[in-house]
Enzyme design. Structure first.
Site, PDB file in Angstrom:
ATOM      1  N   ASN A  57       0.807  -1.421   0.108  1.00  0.00           N
ATOM      2  CA  ASN A  57      -0.046   0.073   0.050  1.00  0.00           C
ATOM      3  C   ASN A  57       0.764   1.367  -0.016  1.00  0.00           C
ATOM      4  O   ASN A  57       2.008   1.230   0.517  1.00  0.00           O
ATOM      5  CB  ASN A  57      -0.810  -0.140   1.340  1.00  0.00           C
ATOM      6  CG  ASN A  57      -1.660   1.141   1.345  1.00  0.00           C
ATOM      7  OD1 ASN A  57      -2.331   1.582   0.307  1.00  0.00           O
ATOM      8  ND2 ASN A  57      -1.784   1.865   2.558  1.00  0.00           N
TER       9      ASN A  57
ATOM     10  N   HIS B  76       1.108   5.348   1.191  1.00  0.00           N
ATOM     11  CA  HIS B  76       0.280   5.953   2.336  1.00  0.00           C
ATOM     12  C   HIS B  76       0.876   7.463   2.450  1.00  0.00           C
ATOM     13  O   HIS B  76       2.018   7.375   2.411  1.00  0.00           O
ATOM     14  CB  HIS B  76       0.274   5.279   3.618  1.00  0.00           C
ATOM     15  CG  HIS B  76      -0.460   6.027   4.541  1.00  0.00           C
ATOM     16  ND1 HIS B  76      -1.941   6.087   4.729  1.00  0.00           N
ATOM     17  CD2 HIS B  76      -0.069   7.009   5.692  1.00  0.00           C
ATOM     18  CE1 HIS B  76      -2.416   6.916   5.575  1.00  0.00           C
ATOM     19  NE2 HIS B  76      -1.122   7.560   6.335  1.00  0.00           N
TER      20      HIS B  76
ATOM     21  N   LEU C 262      -4.382  -1.370  10.404  1.00  0.00           N
ATOM     22  CA  LEU C 262      -4.314  -0.116   9.059  1.00  0.00           C
ATOM     23  C   LEU C 262      -3.275   0.623   9.103  1.00  0.00           C
ATOM     24  O   LEU C 262      -2.739   1.279  10.095  1.00  0.00           O
ATOM     25  CB  LEU C 262      -5.477   0.783   9.577  1.00  0.00           C
ATOM     26  CG  LEU C 262      -5.986   1.861   8.465  1.00  0.00           C
ATOM     27  CD1 LEU C 262      -6.535   1.430   7.238  1.00  0.00           C
ATOM     28  CD2 LEU C 262      -6.849   2.892   8.984  1.00  0.00           C
ATOM     29  N   ASP C 263      -2.646   0.968   7.851  1.00  0.00           N
ATOM     30  CA  ASP C 263      -1.398   1.588   7.621  1.00  0.00           C
ATOM     31  C   ASP C 263      -0.357   1.246   8.590  1.00  0.00           C
ATOM     32  O   ASP C 263       0.341   2.066   9.054  1.00  0.00           O
ATOM     33  CB  ASP C 263      -1.709   2.978   7.904  1.00  0.00           C
ATOM     34  CG  ASP C 263      -2.798   3.458   7.009  1.00  0.00           C
ATOM     35  OD1 ASP C 263      -2.927   2.850   5.695  1.00  0.00           O
ATOM     36  OD2 ASP C 263      -3.679   4.437   7.121  1.00  0.00           O
TER      37      ASP C 263
ATOM     38  N   SER D 249       5.030   6.981   2.332  1.00  0.00           N
ATOM     39  CA  SER D 249       5.579   5.531   2.644  1.00  0.00           C
ATOM     40  C   SER D 249       4.985   4.474   1.581  1.00  0.00           C
ATOM     41  O   SER D 249       3.661   4.500   1.539  1.00  0.00           O
ATOM     42  CB  SER D 249       5.141   5.067   4.294  1.00  0.00           C
ATOM     43  OG  SER D 249       5.546   6.224   5.088  1.00  0.00           O
TER      44      SER D 249
HETATM   45  C1  GRF Z   1      -2.938   9.023  -2.465  1.00  0.00           C
HETATM   46  O1  GRF Z   1      -2.453  10.022  -1.823  1.00  0.00           O
HETATM   47  C2  GRF Z   1      -2.374   7.532  -1.747  1.00  0.00           C
HETATM   48  O2  GRF Z   1      -0.989   7.736  -1.224  1.00  0.00           O
HETATM   49  C3  GRF Z   1      -3.487   7.524  -0.722  1.00  0.00           C
HETATM   50  O3  GRF Z   1      -4.681   7.860  -1.554  1.00  0.00           O
HETATM   51  C4  GRF Z   1      -4.387   8.642  -2.697  1.00  0.00           C
HETATM   52  C5  GRF Z   1      -4.738   8.064  -3.866  1.00  0.00           C
HETATM   53  O4  GRF Z   1      -4.785   8.844  -4.929  1.00  0.00           O
HETATM   54  N1  GRF Z   1      -3.435   6.152  -0.298  1.00  0.00           N
HETATM   55  P1  GRF Z   1      -4.702   8.116  -6.209  1.00  0.00           P
HETATM   56  O5  GRF Z   1      -6.224   7.612  -6.484  1.00  0.00           O
HETATM   57  O6  GRF Z   1      -3.748   7.096  -6.622  1.00  0.00           O
HETATM   58  O7  GRF Z   1      -4.747   9.333  -7.487  1.00  0.00           O
END
Ligand code: GRF
Length: 182
Positions: free
Chosen positions: A101, A103, A138-139, A130
């Site tokens: 993921n 974040h 979560l995260d 990250s």
């Molecule tokens: C991004 O900021 C990502 O880090 C977070 O959600 C947002 C998604 O943006 N998890 P996108 O849909 O990839 O443009």
């Protein structure tokens, strides 16, 4: 890839993956929101998409639906990018060590939502992004890579998010490529 929104990270991963020299390829973009704009973007790149609303379904039941799609597509790794659903423990354990993921904070700081507003509110001089392995919390999974981004005077959550997003799009393809060749 699992997305719920605009899918800009999905696009960054897909475009990097389209290079024959890249060790991964994005083969399926799945969403819990049939209206997610990123689905149409994926289709412009010729990537298969699947979407089904989670509404009215139990979490584990919905995740089993997605899981079946991923298994049918023979995928090896799952990359989450703006997937706005908490995943069930069953789904997470099925992809343990093979799901990542992105974040928009320097984890372990600012898990959850509104990361940029929280960083500005706290007076942080550095924010960032990250990429981590997904675990049940979560995260919270092991961080694989981070990039720092300065918080500038006068930054709003929007201006900071835009600066961080540029780094997200560079970082995520690099980390996925590293993970699949480990
Ligand atoms: C991004 O900021 C990502 O880090 C977070 O959600 C947002 C998604 O943006 N998890 P996108 O849909 O990839 O443009």
């Amino acid at each position: 890839m699992l997305i719920s929104g605009r899918g800009s990270n999905m696009l960054a991963l897909a475009d990097a993956g389209a290079d024959p020299a890249c060790p991964y390829e994005i083969v399926l973009v799945a969403s819990n929101d049939p209206e997610a704009p990123g689905l149409a973007t994926a289709a412009t790149r010729g990537i298969a998409t699947w979407a089904h609303s989670h509404k009215g379904m139990k979490r584990a039941e919905f995740d089993a639906l997605i899981d079946a799609q991923l298994r049918a597509a023979n995928i090896e790794w799952v990359a989450l990018a703006g997937y706005m659903r908490i995943l069930s423990p069953e789904f997470i354990s099925g992809w343990e060590g093979r799901m990542i993921n992105i974040h928009p904070s320097l984890l372990p700081k600012y898990k959850g939502l509104d990361t940029h507003a929280r960083a500005i509110e706290a007076g942080d001089s550095v924010a960032g992004v990250s990429v981590h392995l997904v675990t049940a919390e979560l995260d919270d999974g092991p961080v694989l890579a981070q990039v720092e981004v300065p918080v500038l005077p006068g930054d709003t959550p929007e201006t900071l998010a835009a600066r961080v997003l540029i780094e997200e799009h560079r970082l995520y393809p690099r980390v996925l490529a590293e993970m699949v060749t480990r």
